[in-house]
Design a protein around this motif. Structure first.
Motif, PDB file in Angstrom:
ATOM      1  N   PHE A  59      54.119  43.508  36.029  1.00  0.00           N
ATOM      2  CA  PHE A  59      53.645  43.142  34.691  1.00  0.00           C
ATOM      3  C   PHE A  59      52.145  43.420  34.571  1.00  0.00           C
ATOM      4  CE2 PHE A  59      57.269  39.988  34.770  1.00  0.00           C
ATOM      5  CZ  PHE A  59      58.071  40.748  33.933  1.00  0.00           C
ATOM      6  N   ARG A  60      51.744  43.801  33.392  1.00  0.00           N
ATOM      7  CA  ARG A  60      50.362  44.186  33.164  1.00  0.00           C
ATOM      8  C   ARG A  60      49.398  43.022  33.343  1.00  0.00           C
ATOM      9  NH1 ARG A  60      48.350  48.401  28.903  1.00  0.00           N
ATOM     10  NH2 ARG A  60      49.983  49.410  30.055  1.00  0.00           N
ATOM     11  N   PHE A  61      49.805  41.813  32.973  1.00  0.00           N
ATOM     12  CA  PHE A  61      48.896  40.681  33.068  1.00  0.00           C
ATOM     13  C   PHE A  61      48.658  40.246  34.521  1.00  0.00           C
ATOM     14  CE2 PHE A  61      53.049  38.701  32.745  1.00  0.00           C
ATOM     15  CZ  PHE A  61      52.986  37.682  33.680  1.00  0.00           C
ATOM     16  N   MET A  62      49.441  40.763  35.453  1.00  0.00           N
ATOM     17  CA  MET A  62      49.256  40.423  36.858  1.00  0.00           C
ATOM     18  C   MET A  62      48.174  41.259  37.529  1.00  0.00           C
ATOM     19  SD  MET A  62      51.243  37.929  37.488  1.00  0.00           S
ATOM     20  CE  MET A  62      51.492  37.813  39.234  1.00  0.00           C
ATOM     21  N   LYS A  63      47.742  42.326  36.907  1.00  0.00           N
ATOM     22  CA  LYS A  63      46.697  43.169  37.481  1.00  0.00           C
ATOM     23  C   LYS A  63      45.350  42.478  37.325  1.00  0.00           C
ATOM     24  CE  LYS A  63      49.574  46.664  37.964  1.00  0.00           C
ATOM     25  NZ  LYS A  63      50.288  46.763  39.164  1.00  0.00           N
ATOM     26  N   SER A  64      44.532  42.525  38.361  1.00  0.00           N
ATOM     27  CA  SER A  64      43.211  41.916  38.283  1.00  0.00           C
ATOM     28  C   SER A  64      42.165  42.892  38.818  1.00  0.00           C
ATOM     29  CB  SER A  64      43.161  40.610  39.066  1.00  0.00           C
ATOM     30  OG  SER A  64      43.277  40.863  40.442  1.00  0.00           O
ATOM     31  N   THR A  65      40.948  42.693  38.412  1.00  0.00           N
ATOM     32  CA  THR A  65      39.859  43.551  38.884  1.00  0.00           C
ATOM     33  C   THR A  65      39.225  42.984  40.140  1.00  0.00           C
ATOM     34  OG1 THR A  65      38.308  42.389  37.443  1.00  0.00           O
ATOM     35  CG2 THR A  65      39.343  44.380  36.567  1.00  0.00           C
ATOM     36  N   PHE A  66      39.511  41.717  40.447  1.00  0.00           N
ATOM     37  CA  PHE A  66      38.960  41.082  41.637  1.00  0.00           C
ATOM     38  C   PHE A  66      39.733  41.529  42.868  1.00  0.00           C
ATOM     39  CE2 PHE A  66      39.145  37.534  44.675  1.00  0.00           C
ATOM     40  CZ  PHE A  66      37.803  37.477  45.016  1.00  0.00           C
ATOM     41  N   ASN A  67      39.050  42.127  43.829  1.00  0.00           N
ATOM     42  CA  ASN A  67      39.654  42.547  45.096  1.00  0.00           C
ATOM     43  C   ASN A  67      38.944  41.846  46.242  1.00  0.00           C
ATOM     44  OD1 ASN A  67      41.578  44.332  44.120  1.00  0.00           O
ATOM     45  ND2 ASN A  67      40.142  46.036  44.092  1.00  0.00           N
ATOM     46  N   TRP A  68      39.731  41.378  47.209  1.00  0.00           N
ATOM     47  CA  TRP A  68      39.186  40.762  48.405  1.00  0.00           C
ATOM     48  C   TRP A  68      39.768  41.492  49.599  1.00  0.00           C
ATOM     49  CZ3 TRP A  68      41.417  37.341  52.191  1.00  0.00           C
ATOM     50  CH2 TRP A  68      40.480  36.753  53.016  1.00  0.00           C
ATOM     51  N   TYR A  69      38.983  42.374  50.195  1.00  0.00           N
ATOM     52  CA  TYR A  69      39.399  43.221  51.314  1.00  0.00           C
ATOM     53  C   TYR A  69      40.664  44.020  50.983  1.00  0.00           C
ATOM     54  CZ  TYR A  69      36.063  40.616  54.134  1.00  0.00           C
ATOM     55  OH  TYR A  69      34.930  40.055  54.628  1.00  0.00           O
ATOM     56  N   GLY A  70      40.752  44.501  49.767  1.00  0.00           N
ATOM     57  CA  GLY A  70      41.886  45.308  49.342  1.00  0.00           C
ATOM     58  C   GLY A  70      43.035  44.533  48.743  1.00  0.00           C
ATOM     59  N   PHE A  71      43.001  43.220  48.813  1.00  0.00           N
ATOM     60  CA  PHE A  71      44.049  42.395  48.224  1.00  0.00           C
ATOM     61  C   PHE A  71      43.644  41.965  46.830  1.00  0.00           C
ATOM     62  CE2 PHE A  71      45.048  41.496  52.709  1.00  0.00           C
ATOM     63  CZ  PHE A  71      46.399  41.791  52.691  1.00  0.00           C
ATOM     64  N   GLN A  72      44.569  42.065  45.893  1.00  0.00           N
ATOM     65  CA  GLN A  72      44.348  41.520  44.569  1.00  0.00           C
ATOM     66  C   GLN A  72      44.736  40.050  44.566  1.00  0.00           C
ATOM     67  OE1 GLN A  72      46.448  43.769  41.652  1.00  0.00           O
ATOM     68  NE2 GLN A  72      45.127  45.549  41.860  1.00  0.00           N
ATOM     69  N   LYS A 130      46.962  38.594  42.812  1.00  0.00           N
ATOM     70  CA  LYS A 130      48.412  38.431  42.787  1.00  0.00           C
ATOM     71  C   LYS A 130      49.002  38.526  44.187  1.00  0.00           C
ATOM     72  CE  LYS A 130      49.529  43.232  41.900  1.00  0.00           C
ATOM     73  NZ  LYS A 130      50.573  43.724  42.752  1.00  0.00           N
ATOM     74  N   ASP A 131      48.417  39.342  45.049  1.00  0.00           N
ATOM     75  CA  ASP A 131      48.922  39.451  46.414  1.00  0.00           C
ATOM     76  C   ASP A 131      48.728  38.148  47.177  1.00  0.00           C
ATOM     77  OD1 ASP A 131      49.633  42.096  45.985  1.00  0.00           O
ATOM     78  OD2 ASP A 131      47.687  42.849  46.651  1.00  0.00           O
ATOM     79  N   LEU A 132      47.574  37.533  47.020  1.00  0.00           N
ATOM     80  CA  LEU A 132      47.326  36.260  47.692  1.00  0.00           C
ATOM     81  C   LEU A 132      48.240  35.165  47.163  1.00  0.00           C
ATOM     82  CD1 LEU A 132      43.436  36.416  47.781  1.00  0.00           C
ATOM     83  CD2 LEU A 132      45.032  36.930  49.621  1.00  0.00           C
ATOM     84  N   ILE A 133      48.494  35.176  45.873  1.00  0.00           N
ATOM     85  CA  ILE A 133      49.405  34.189  45.279  1.00  0.00           C
ATOM     86  C   ILE A 133      50.830  34.425  45.765  1.00  0.00           C
ATOM     87  CG2 ILE A 133      50.448  33.420  43.106  1.00  0.00           C
ATOM     88  CD1 ILE A 133      47.700  33.971  41.810  1.00  0.00           C
ATOM     89  N   PHE A 134      51.268  35.680  45.817  1.00  0.00           N
ATOM     90  CA  PHE A 134      52.628  35.990  46.261  1.00  0.00           C
ATOM     91  C   PHE A 134      52.831  35.644  47.734  1.00  0.00           C
ATOM     92  CE2 PHE A 134      53.258  39.502  42.861  1.00  0.00           C
ATOM     93  CZ  PHE A 134      53.491  38.525  41.913  1.00  0.00           C
ATOM     94  N   ILE A 135      51.827  35.886  48.565  1.00  0.00           N
ATOM     95  CA  ILE A 135      51.944  35.555  49.983  1.00  0.00           C
ATOM     96  C   ILE A 135      52.016  34.041  50.170  1.00  0.00           C
ATOM     97  CG2 ILE A 135      50.698  35.584  52.187  1.00  0.00           C
ATOM     98  CD1 ILE A 135      49.796  38.424  51.459  1.00  0.00           C
TER      99      ILE A 135
END
Length: 69
Positions: free
Chosen positions: A32-45, A47-52
């Protein structure tokens, strides 16, 4: 020796299952488009941290680890 084998087995199972759930979430809800973010932490967005964290929480709450050895 059995304690070491049990620990390795539980950790490996946990990592693989978190990875599989993360892939499922990333390829379904993560598109989904609203899940994309401009904040990256060592390559993780974000949404990736939330999903993990959701995958880890799901596994820890709903599954029991049995000792195979």
């Amino acid at each position: 020796m059995n304690i070491l084998l049990n620990t390795i087995s539980v950790i490996a199972t946990f990592i693989v299952s978190v990875g599989l759930l993360w892939l499922i979430l990333d390829n379904t809800i993560g598109r989904f488009r609203f899940m994309k973010s401009t904040f990256n932490w060592y390559g993780f967005q974000m949404k990736d941290l939330i999903f993990i964290s959701l995958s880890s929480l799901f596994i820890l709450c709903f599954f029991d680890f049995y000792l195979p050895y």
